[in-house]
Design an enzyme around this catalytic site. Structure first.
Site, PDB file in Angstrom:
ATOM      1  N   HIS A 139     -42.907   8.513  15.066  1.00  0.00           N
ATOM      2  CA  HIS A 139     -42.784   7.136  15.566  1.00  0.00           C
ATOM      3  C   HIS A 139     -42.167   7.105  16.969  1.00  0.00           C
ATOM      4  O   HIS A 139     -41.295   6.292  17.250  1.00  0.00           O
ATOM      5  CB  HIS A 139     -41.933   6.309  14.601  1.00  0.00           C
ATOM      6  CG  HIS A 139     -42.319   4.861  14.541  1.00  0.00           C
ATOM      7  ND1 HIS A 139     -42.316   4.047  15.648  1.00  0.00           N
ATOM      8  CD2 HIS A 139     -42.724   4.094  13.500  1.00  0.00           C
ATOM      9  CE1 HIS A 139     -42.690   2.825  15.288  1.00  0.00           C
ATOM     10  NE2 HIS A 139     -42.955   2.828  13.986  1.00  0.00           N
TER      11      HIS A 139
ATOM     12  N   GLU B  26     -49.284   6.171  16.232  1.00  0.00           N
ATOM     13  CA  GLU B  26     -48.869   6.894  15.035  1.00  0.00           C
ATOM     14  C   GLU B  26     -50.115   7.382  14.284  1.00  0.00           C
ATOM     15  O   GLU B  26     -50.810   6.587  13.656  1.00  0.00           O
ATOM     16  CB  GLU B  26     -48.038   5.983  14.136  1.00  0.00           C
ATOM     17  CG  GLU B  26     -46.842   5.351  14.825  1.00  0.00           C
ATOM     18  CD  GLU B  26     -46.404   4.074  14.135  1.00  0.00           C
ATOM     19  OE1 GLU B  26     -45.904   4.154  13.001  1.00  0.00           O
ATOM     20  OE2 GLU B  26     -46.582   2.986  14.727  1.00  0.00           O
TER      21      GLU B  26
ATOM     22  N   HIS C 165     -42.536   2.450   5.932  1.00  0.00           N
ATOM     23  CA  HIS C 165     -42.022   3.746   6.395  1.00  0.00           C
ATOM     24  C   HIS C 165     -41.078   4.404   5.390  1.00  0.00           C
ATOM     25  O   HIS C 165     -40.078   5.010   5.759  1.00  0.00           O
ATOM     26  CB  HIS C 165     -41.328   3.582   7.739  1.00  0.00           C
ATOM     27  CG  HIS C 165     -42.235   3.154   8.857  1.00  0.00           C
ATOM     28  ND1 HIS C 165     -43.580   3.437   8.859  1.00  0.00           N
ATOM     29  CD2 HIS C 165     -41.983   2.453  10.004  1.00  0.00           C
ATOM     30  CE1 HIS C 165     -44.113   2.935   9.978  1.00  0.00           C
ATOM     31  NE2 HIS C 165     -43.180   2.342  10.675  1.00  0.00           N
TER      32      HIS C 165
END
Length: 375
Positions: free
Chosen positions: A203, A340, A132
């Protein structure tokens, strides 16, 4: 505890003690609890409402969806996302509840990728990999917020060349729109002045039960995908696009999340449950449902639409059960799931995966719709 070397935190309250006189949002949040100065920039809480009384609260700290109030089968407003009740709580957490993720959502193997014969080393924040965008990815940044109208919020962030060692100045605009058919429609746009890689996503942690302290194992899921990307022991894709048929990864027909989650199936053991990328059959068609979930108790449904080729389905397998969120609610192990929408994990190192390269003169565009209803 997350440490911010440049953090100057100044939460504004009307009284040091006692009840607040300001009006709370429908979800019970107080906007002043989200007013702070972080790294010299102001944070705030933005409230969107549609014609049906649905409410979405978003903070520009990490571009996070903090609460989302949708009606259940009886018309009762119900919060369906996990989050915290103040900026102070978000800063004290290493989590990414509701956050915008980037520059690259999901994992990059060993934190390295090569682009135009130049190799870049990224932060190593997850089993030696980059996850991420690193510990200080976009989920920790203060976005410039502009509320366009009651139903639309525009967030902007200029990610400088070399941030987390990603190349190129990336100029990003994310638009949250709360539509009158009870959907959160998220659009991502970006341009760069140097060849780079981009994979943006949201998220949010969803729980449609009306009880954010309840596990999600009885919620029903469907993912419109014939294939998925298997992973190794550290959750990096092997490069294979494997068929879901005759495996617990086959979610093409609605099934309760908990039915197979603890099966002794190699991929579920590696992920401690579902934590994989599915290769969507929708082929980038925003009008074709990519995934759907439902809670049988509240009757709330969520349909996911996207132009992305994949979706990561994560079932809270790394939630510890020790996290206290909004209104003092403790979030349990597997207390929520994420869907996601994305390009595949580790695409920069997998030549057979769809490319995530963005070059000067091109425009990145991604869209995800979470649409809510009742059945």
């Amino acid at each position: 505890m997350k440490k911010h070397g440049l953090l100057v935190l100044a939460i504004c309250t009307l009284f040091a003690c006692g009840e607040k006189k300001e009006e709370a949002t429908l979800s019970g949040l107080y906007p002043t609890d989200f007013e702070a100065s972080v790294d010299g920039k102001k944070t705030a809480l933005y409230t969107l409402t549609n014609d049906n009384g649905v409410e979405a609260c978003i903070t520009n700290y990490g571009g996070r969806l903090v609460s989302l109030m949708v009606p259940d089968k009886n018309g009762t407003p119900t919060d369906v996302v996990l989050g915290y009740g103040s900026i102070a709580d978000y800063l004290a957490s290493d989590g990414n509840f509701g956050a915008l993720i980037g520059r690259y959502g999901n994992r990059i193997n060993n934190g390295f990728f090569t682009l135009d014969d130049v190799t870049y080393e990224l932060p190593h924040n997850n089993n030696g990999h980059c996850l991420h965008g690193g510990e200080k990815g976009y989920h920790t940044k203060i976005w410039d917020g502009k509320q366009i109208d009651n139903q639309t919020l525009e967030l902007r962030y200029l990610s400088p060349d070399g941030e987390a060692n990603f190349p190129g100045n990336l100029d990003i605009k994310v638009t949250y729109k709360l539509t009158n058919d009870n959907a959160i429609d998220i659009s991502y746009e970006a341009t760069t002045d140097k060849a780079t890689i981009v994979n943006l996503t949201n998220h949010s942690y969803f729980n449609l039960s009306g009880k954010l302290d309840a596990p999600i194992l009885r919620e029903v899921v469907m993912i419109n995908a014939d294939r998925y990307t298997p992973v190794d022991e550290t959750l990096i894709p092997t490069g294979e696009l494997a068929p879901v048929e005759n495996t617990p990864m086959d979610l093409r027909q609605p099934i309760a999340i908990g039915v197979h989650i603890d099966d002794e199936f190699d991929q579920l053991v590696k992920g401690r449950g579902y934590d994989h990328n599915w290769v969507l059959n929708s082929n980038g068609d925003i009008n074709v449902v990519a995934a759907k979930t439902k809670n049988l108790g509240t009757g709330i449904t969520m349909e996911v639409y996207t132009n992305e080729p994949g979706v990561q389905f994560y079932t809270g397998n790394f939630m510890t059960g020790n996290d206290t969120g909004k209104h003092g609610i403790t979030y349990p192990f597997r207390g929520a799931y994420c869907l996601e929408t994305q390009h595949y994990p580790d695409s920069p190192n997998q030549s057979d995966f769809p490319s995530t390269v963005l070059r000067p003169g091109e425009k990145y565009f991604s869209r995800c719709i979470y649409k809510f209803g009742v059945e």
